[in-house]
Structures are given as C-alpha cells and as structure tokens.
Design a protein around this motif. Structure first.
Motif, PDB file in Angstrom:
ATOM      1  N   CYS A 135       6.649  24.839  65.138  1.00  0.00           N
ATOM      2  CA  CYS A 135       6.281  26.031  64.372  1.00  0.00           C
ATOM      3  C   CYS A 135       4.798  26.350  64.512  1.00  0.00           C
ATOM      4  O   CYS A 135       4.335  27.360  63.997  1.00  0.00           O
ATOM      5  CB  CYS A 135       6.652  25.863  62.906  1.00  0.00           C
TER       6      CYS A 135
ATOM      7  N   CYS B 296       4.333  18.624  60.058  1.00  0.00           N
ATOM      8  CA  CYS B 296       5.466  19.035  59.230  1.00  0.00           C
ATOM      9  C   CYS B 296       6.407  17.838  59.022  1.00  0.00           C
ATOM     10  O   CYS B 296       6.425  16.911  59.825  1.00  0.00           O
ATOM     11  CB  CYS B 296       6.283  20.127  59.933  1.00  0.00           C
TER      12      CYS B 296
ATOM     13  N   CYS C 181       3.850  20.676  65.549  1.00  0.00           N
ATOM     14  CA  CYS C 181       5.266  20.992  65.368  1.00  0.00           C
ATOM     15  C   CYS C 181       5.612  22.224  66.213  1.00  0.00           C
ATOM     16  O   CYS C 181       4.726  22.968  66.618  1.00  0.00           O
ATOM     17  CB  CYS C 181       5.504  21.262  63.886  1.00  0.00           C
TER      18      CYS C 181
ATOM     19  N   HIS D 125       9.515  22.290  57.329  1.00  0.00           N
ATOM     20  CA  HIS D 125       8.222  22.743  57.853  1.00  0.00           C
ATOM     21  C   HIS D 125       7.154  22.796  56.771  1.00  0.00           C
ATOM     22  O   HIS D 125       6.245  23.619  56.815  1.00  0.00           O
ATOM     23  CB  HIS D 125       8.385  24.071  58.594  1.00  0.00           C
TER      24      HIS D 125
HETATM   25 ZN   LIG Z   1       6.819  22.873  61.495  1.00  0.00          ZN
END
Ligand SMILES: [Zn+2]
Length: 388
Positions: free
Chosen positions: A254, A259, A252, A242
C-alpha cells in the motif's frame, strides 16, 4: 386526525412481501402445514394456499407428506426444496481463487480453483469470469445469483474501492459480473463474509457481537455488532491489515511502512522465517518446525502473534466485544501463535475487559468466505437467513 401521507403498497408489492413471509416460514420451520403458516404469518388460509401454489410452481416448495392430526384429518405438509436454486459462491481472498456451487441451505458442491500466478488488475477479473463459467456449467437448477468475497474495501454497491494485492481501485466488480453473467451479484469484503458465516453457523448460543479476524495472504477483520454486519461510515470497518504496527517496519504494497500485513500475513511470516534461516516454504512446514521447537522459526511466529494480539487489544478496548475468532491458513501454526496472540491481547488491554475476551481458533476456514458470500446473496435476494 391527520391523514397518513404514506402511499399504499401496490398489490404486487404486498404479494411479494407475503410470498417472502411464506418462503421464510418454509425455510425456518418446514416441513409445515398450510394452517400453521397462516397462523405464524397472520395471512389468511386462502392467501397462504395461493402463495404456496406459486412457490410449488417455481419449484421452491414441495409436498412433504402428512403431519400428525390435531383432531381432524392429517394435514399435508409443505417443505422448502433447497435444491430448487443454485448459488455461485466465489472466494478471492487467497492466491488461488475458488468458486463453488451451493444450494439454498449453503451446502457446497462443485468446486473449481485457479491460481492467480501473479496476475492482477483486469487479468485477475478475467480469471473470476473463467471460474464462474466453469462452475456454472455444472449447475443442475436455475441460478439465483453470484456471491463474491474479495479482499479490500468494498462499498454497498459492490465496488471495490481498493484491494491492494489485486491492484483493483474503484472497480465496480458487482456491476461487471452482473452484466457479463446476467445474474444478480453481491460483492463483499472477504473478512466480512467470513464474519457473517462464523456468526450464522455458531450454533445454539450465538453471540450478539463477534469479531472474526482472517489471517492468510492478507489480514482483515469482520465485525458483527448487535447481530448486524458493521460496515462503518465508509465501508472500511475492520480493515486492520493496513494499520501501521511497526513504524520502522518494511514497505507494504500500500506504500506505507510496517502495516500489520507486513508482519502477520502468511507471506510475511514465511519471508521472516526464511530470513532467519528456515527452509520452510509453506505454513504447514513452518507449523511442523515450530512444533519441533525450531528456534529460528519460533521468534517469527511469536512476533506475528504479538502483532495480531495488539490489534485485538485495540479492537476490544474500543468495542468491548468478547468473542474473537481467528481464521485462515495462519491458524495451522497452533499454540505458539495463539499463546502469543492471547498474551499480547491480555497485556495490552485493561484487566476487566481482557479477562472476558475469548480468542478462539476458528481453523483454516477454507469454506468460510464461500459460505458467507452465499449467505449474503440469500439474504439480499430471498430475505432468508441461512442456519444449520
Ligand atoms: Zn499496507
């Protein structure tokens, strides 16, 4: 002369410590005579005799016949009974969760798998319980404990701070498993478990420093520095998946954009290949297409390779570690991937450093997380270091 302020070890502590020394001698050097154990551990022959009897009673030590005479009568040898205990090893790093049984030498037997099928959160935890119950039924000796390799940042207590793909945040997985199954449990980051196994099983000329990068559903690195797993200040060392590699990239799980995982993980590679017109639905399909020189697939594979190579250049530039192992399903992509990884790592790193770096194909490593989790549990519970 100042008197020592250290409290004396209790009798029980000393005995446990000595028992561990004897067990380790059996593990590393057995079959071995009691006299040799005494010589190597510095314990008296009487203590060794008693401790070996205890281990025999627990089933951990067994009679291994007679050794060669060194003048007198032939000594009786003792060996470790590797099948005296069972370890439950669990790998949560892919979309299919795997659990297996292993003996004290890390030899894997019974294996069970369950597809995640999009489950996350508590449903994913329930799946882990089911898998453990499944393999546990097959165990034929007392269970030493559970070793788990999971994606995400995992602290020393086995709490998953954040596993993006499983939607686990501050999940005390080790405690949850210990309470439900009544067994000692070690939970570690999957890439770290993989690095530990790679290091342990690397054979004769084991390097003191090593980085294992696991690329599958996620991307993560495990770092061995000076023969120790390195966790960093917040147990996040090696969480390269990440780190943003393309600020204009796609979103992503996240919440950020571009990432490394959005470019180099196997789902990302398959997605980009599909967008380029490829029909491939698995990495093996893609590997065949790229080996055949399919020009819709090759640029995608190379882009993934360059992203991984760039991450490697950053790691080697910082740490000057010379052995890098790439593991996981992505390795099926072979030369087109590895050429791009090596070119980019070389291009981005300082000449003298880059020349010394060996980027190795560690293979799919289907068992590597299981073996690493198993080894971490053995180290913690019995102070033993698995070797082959
Ligand atoms: Zn990520």
């Amino acid at each position: 002369v100042a008197r020592t302020a250290f409290p004396k070890a209790t009798h029980a502590q000393t005995r446990a410590h000595n028992a561990a020394l004897v067990l380790r001698a059996l593990y590393d050097l057995g079959p071995i005579s009691r006299a040799d154990i005494a010589r190597l551990t510095g314990l008296t022959r009487t203590s060794v005799g008693e401790l070996v009897s205890d281990l025999e009673r627990d089933g951990l030590a067994i009679d291994a016949g007679r050794g060669p005479s060194t003048g007198g009568k032939q000594p009786t040898l003792v060996a470790l009974n590797a099948d005296a205990r069972t370890i439950i090893a669990v790998d949560l790093s892919e979309r299919t969760f795997t659990a297996a049984l292993a003996n004290l030498r890390g030899e894997l037997t019974t294996r069970r798998q369950r597809d995640l099928d999009g489950r996350d959160g508590d449903d994913a935890v329930a799946l882990v319980h089911e898998l453990i119950d499944d393999v546990r039924r097959e165990a034929t000796s007392p269970i030493l404990g559970i070793g788990v390799g999971t994606p995400g940042i995992v602290d020393q207590e086995g709490t998953v701070r954040w596993a993006v793909g499983l939607d686990w945040q501050d999940l005390p997985l080790a405690t949850i498993l210990e309470e439900r199954h009544g067994l000692p449990t070690v939970v570690a980051n999957d890439s770290r478990a993989a690095a530990f196994a790679t290091y342990l099983f690397d054979g004769e000329d084991r390097p003191h420093n090593l980085i294992a990068i696991k690329v599958g559903r996620g991307v993560g690195a495990g770092l061995i520095l000076r023969d120790q797993l390195f966790g960093g200040d917040g147990d996040g060392a090696g969480e390269i998946g990440h780190v943003v590699v393309d600020p204009d990239g796609i979103e992503c799980h996240c919440g950020r954009f571009g990432c490394l995982e959005t470019v180099a993980s196997t789902p990302a590679i398959l997605r980009d290949a599909a967008a380029a017109g490829s029909q491939a639905t698995t990495i093996d399909d893609l590997a065949r297409a790229s080996a055949d020189g399919d020009d819709r697939v090759l640029p995608v594979v190379r882009a993934a390779g360059r992203a991984i190579g760039s991450a490697i250049a950053n790691l080697t530039g910082t740490l000057d570690v010379r052995q890098i192992s790439i593991l996981g399903t992505v390795t099926a992509l072979g030369d087109p991937l590895f050429d791009a990884i090596r070119d980019e790592a070389r291009r981005r790193a300082l000449g003298p450093l880059a020349r010394e770096v060996r980027i190795l194909d560690g293979g799919r490593g289907e068992d590597v997380v299981l073996l690493g989790s198993c080894a971490l549990l053995l180290t913690r519970e019995l102070g033993l270091t698995v070797h082959r």
